[in-house]
Design a protein around this motif. Structure first.
Motif, short mmCIF file in Angstrom:
data_model
loop_
_atom_site.label_atom_id
_atom_site.label_comp_id
_atom_site.label_asym_id
_atom_site.label_seq_id
_atom_site.Cartn_x
_atom_site.Cartn_y
_atom_site.Cartn_z
N GLU A 48 0.85 -1.18 0.00
CA GLU A 48 0.00 0.00 0.00
C GLU A 48 0.88 1.24 0.00
N LEU A 49 0.33 2.33 -0.49
CA LEU A 49 1.09 3.57 -0.59
C LEU A 49 1.26 4.19 0.78
N LEU A 57 9.57 11.18 -3.50
CA LEU A 57 9.15 11.33 -4.90
C LEU A 57 9.02 12.77 -5.36
N LYS A 58 9.00 13.70 -4.44
CA LYS A 58 8.80 15.09 -4.84
C LYS A 58 10.08 15.65 -5.46
N ALA A 74 4.42 6.20 -7.92
CA ALA A 74 3.89 5.37 -6.83
C ALA A 74 5.00 4.49 -6.28
N ARG A 75 5.35 4.71 -5.04
CA ARG A 75 6.39 3.94 -4.35
C ARG A 75 5.73 2.75 -3.65
N PHE A 77 4.49 -1.78 -4.51
CA PHE A 77 4.51 -2.92 -5.42
C PHE A 77 3.50 -2.67 -6.55
N GLY A 78 3.95 -2.85 -7.78
CA GLY A 78 3.12 -2.55 -8.94
C GLY A 78 3.41 -1.21 -9.56
N GLY A 79 4.16 -0.36 -8.83
CA GLY A 79 4.58 0.92 -9.38
C GLY A 79 3.41 1.76 -9.88
N THR A 80 3.62 2.43 -11.00
CA THR A 80 2.59 3.35 -11.51
C THR A 80 1.39 2.63 -12.11
N SER A 81 1.43 1.30 -12.19
CA SER A 81 0.21 0.60 -12.61
C SER A 81 -0.91 0.82 -11.60
N ASN A 82 -0.53 1.23 -10.37
CA ASN A 82 -1.54 1.55 -9.36
C ASN A 82 -2.26 2.86 -9.66
#
Length: 480
Positions: A48-49, A57-58, A74-75, A77-82
């Motif tokens: 979860e994020l 990330l900023k 998105a840091r 699991f799944g990266g930006t696919s989230n």
């Protein structure tokens, strides 16, 4: 398999370490799993994020108009696919003219990519069709249930004998010398580790790949060539809605049928829209890059007085003649969205900031600007679209004034497609990786993801990201 403790890992246990568990990293691991090749997949986040992830990330954005970059990363699991809406489409063939990778060799992995992404083709595969003398029509496809790699692949990874996943493991930098990475230095909870493998794959995202390479270059002058243009030639897809208009619905439907355009797509794509882009001839004659027109239709009631007045104001002669001869119910209005290609420019770049993340790694400064060529591209394409509607007696278009003045371009709704920074190419003076995605002058370090794009095209990048990652895994299989 999930690894909660990294202290007992032998030096030669993993042939490959992959940094990042987004679509690029997972696609690479899945392909290697087919050949029983063990990989260690490390992910800085968890399932979860974390609310504190923004601190990693900023960055400072130096731009006329741009979004908060931490919202498009998105840091976990799944990266930006989230964060992804599931859009998939192919890059045009001519986009690869400046890549060291041929279109045909990359698209040998199409069927595998469709499987990884869960693409379903109910009526037709990807297509490009002639729409007019200047524009082609194309389609997008959607990943099944807007495929979130966390939901689809976590259990598979957890139960795999060959993919080993370590969550909450932050990569810090590469260690090594004399053209070879010897290990990666990372942090898991309060412990630090140097992890070794034969080959290393950086798949941490469009911006993060550049940030981590730049910091590794700063930490280890003996490993990296200082002339590599890491972080340079950054690209995005500016998205904005600069025009609206109206058309005769019957004329549009008739035209699509007569020109063998995919009128069926117009009805079943879940969106009442047509996707157009300028053909190669039109672009070459005018020295233009590409773009997508999202022509989104919406039927307004004929009883809507403000709508009628709006049309009359936009084109009084058309409206007068139309009311005398035709049915007002046949008119539908539309808006034009533009998703625009950005040419790679050296001054659009990612550099290290003086500000640090919580683990002491520099954040980034991002310099980004739309060129006058991009603005000219938008203007000339919109004008040509307007001419097409007039010539076909199909409708009219109203274009916002800023398109003609080149001032205050309203591009803040950028697509968030972070590309470039570790571009693929033949020359180490203007690229970072070669045709196999290996970093120039380093024998065992590879990069995959949108950061290696040599051009950005006008299309959504995820499909091409997966193709590149599968091709990389196929190459690794041959050399391990």
């Amino acid at each position: 398999m999930i690894l909660n403790d990294l202290s007992n890992i032998n030096d030669d246990f993993f042939p490959v370490i992959i940094i990042g568990s987004g679509p690029a990293g997972i696609s690479t691991a899945l392909k290697l799993e087919e050949s029983n090749i063990k990989t260690l997949l490390i992910e800085a986040g968890n399932l979860e994020l974390d609310p504190d992830s923004e601190d990693f990330l900023k960055g400072n954005v130096i731009a006329e108009d741009y979004y908060d970059i931490s919202t498009r990363r998105a840091r976990m699991f799944g990266g930006t696919s989230n964060l992804w809406g599931g859009h998939c489409n192919k890059f045009e063939r001519d986009q690869f003219d400046s890549w060291p990778i041929s279109y045909d060799k990359l698209h040998n992995f199409e069927e595998q990519a469709k499987k990884v992404l869960g693409l379903k083709f109910y009526h037709t595969d990807f297509y490009v069709k002639k729409f007019s003398e200047d524009f082609n029509q194309y389609n997008t496809r959607f990943s099944d249930k807007f495929r979130n790699f966390k939901d689809v692949y976590y259990d598979r990874v957890k139960n795999s004998k060959f993919i080993h996943l370590s969550l909450d493991t932050t990569f810090l930098y590469f260690e090594g010398k004399e053209k070879k990475v010897s290990s990666i230095y990372c942090k898991k909870k309060s412990n630090f580790y140097s992890l070794k493998a034969k080959y290393y794959v950086l798949a941490a995202g469009g911006i993060e790949n550049s940030r981590l390479l730049l910091w590794s270059q700063e930490k280890n002058k003996k490993l990296f060539n200082n002339d590599l243009p890491i972080g340079k030639y950054y690209m995005d897809h500016p998205f904005y809605e600069p025009a609206e208009g109206f058309v005769k619905y019957s004329k549009v439907a008739k035209y699509l049928n007569e020109t063998k355009g995919s009128s069926r797509e117009f009805y079943v794509d879940c969106y009442n829209r047509i996707l157009l882009f300028p053909n190669l001839k039109f672009r070459k004659e005018r020295d233009l890059d590409s773009l997508t027109f999202y022509i989104n239709f919406k039927h307004e009631s004929a009883a809507n007085e403000s709508y009628i007045k709006k049309i009359a104001c936009m084109s009084p002669n058309f409206m007068k003649n139309f009311l005398l001869k035709e049915n007002i119910q046949d008119l539908i209005n539309f808006k034009v969205g533009i998703n625009q290609e950005q040419e790679p420019e050296i001054n659009n770049k990612i550099t290290l900031s003086n500000d640090l993340d919580p683990y002491g790694t520099p954040l980034i400064d991002l310099t980004w600007k739309m060129s006058d060529k991009m603005k000219r591209c938008a203007k000339e394409n919109l004008v040509r679209l307007g001419k097409f509607l007039v010539d076909q007696d199909m409708g009219r278009i109203s274009i916002d004034e800023y398109i003609f003045s080149y001032k205050n371009f309203k591009s803040k709704l950028n697509a968030g497609h972070q590309m470039g920074g570790t571009c693929a190419g033949k020359d180490k003076l203007n690229s970072v990786v070669d045709k196999n995605l290996k970093v120039h002058s380093i024998d065992n370090l590879f990069v995959t993801g949108s950061s290696v794009f040599a051009t950005g095209g006008h299309g959504n990048p995820t499909y091409t990201i997966v193709l590149l990652s599968l091709k990389l895994a196929d190459h690794l299989k041959k050399i391990i």
